[in-house]
Design an enzyme around this catalytic site. Structure first.
Site, PDB file in Angstrom:
ATOM      1  N   SER A  10      -6.618  -2.884  -9.612  1.00 44.07           N
ATOM      2  CA  SER A  10      -5.649  -2.850  -8.958  1.00 44.07           C
ATOM      3  C   SER A  10      -4.405  -3.649  -9.451  1.00 44.07           C
ATOM      4  CB  SER A  10      -6.063  -3.323  -7.241  1.00 44.07           C
ATOM      5  OG  SER A  10      -4.788  -3.390  -6.514  1.00 44.07           O
ATOM      6  N   HIS A  11      -3.198  -3.322  -8.865  1.00 45.88           N
ATOM      7  CA  HIS A  11      -2.305  -4.167  -9.377  1.00 45.88           C
ATOM      8  C   HIS A  11      -1.963  -5.455  -8.394  1.00 45.88           C
ATOM      9  CE1 HIS A  11      -0.695  -0.421 -11.064  1.00 45.88           C
ATOM     10  NE2 HIS A  11       0.174  -0.959 -11.677  1.00 45.88           N
TER      11      HIS A  11
END
Length: 127
Positions: A10-11
């Site tokens: 994920s970011h």
């Protein structure tokens, strides 16, 4: 027979770790690794962080990668190129819904292709 491990990218670090926590409820015997954000805590993805997480897994594990948005996929593709001796696949199945199915299937001992296909088909059926 190699195990299938699930890799969440994920970011945002907290999103990756929260998804891992949720998915681990599906089967706590399946290895799930997660990475997110940049080294300085900002939003983004880092191939270096992804490599360090991958290095935690046994070499013989097959790895199925879930990601949140497009640039994470680009980095995951780079990670695969950097590790030609590993069996790694990327799925476009959703991080949570697909990830949950993948954890269940990996827990049943299914191989990487089957785990990926089940995760992807469960998403398409629910739409």
């Amino acid at each position: 027979m190699p195990s299938v491990s699930i890799f969440l990218i994920s970011h945002v670090r907290e999103l990756a770790l929260g998804a891992k926590r949720l998915l681990q409820q599906g089967n706590d015997q399946v290895t799930i690794i997660a990475t997110g954000g940049l080294e300085d805590g900002e939003i983004g993805t880092s191939v270096d962080q992804m490599q360090r997480a991958l290095d935690e897994l046994p070499q013989e594990d097959e790895v199925l990668i879930f990601y949140d948005i497009g640039s994470a996929k680009m980095n995951a593709e780079m990670l695969i190129e950097m590790n030609p001796d590993r069996t790694i696949a990327i799925t476009d199945a959703p991080l949570i819904e697909g990830g949950y199915v993948a954890v269940m299937m990996a827990g049943f001992g299914d191989d990487l292709d089957t785990v990926r296909q089940k995760a992807e088909s469960s998403y398409h059926k629910s739409r």
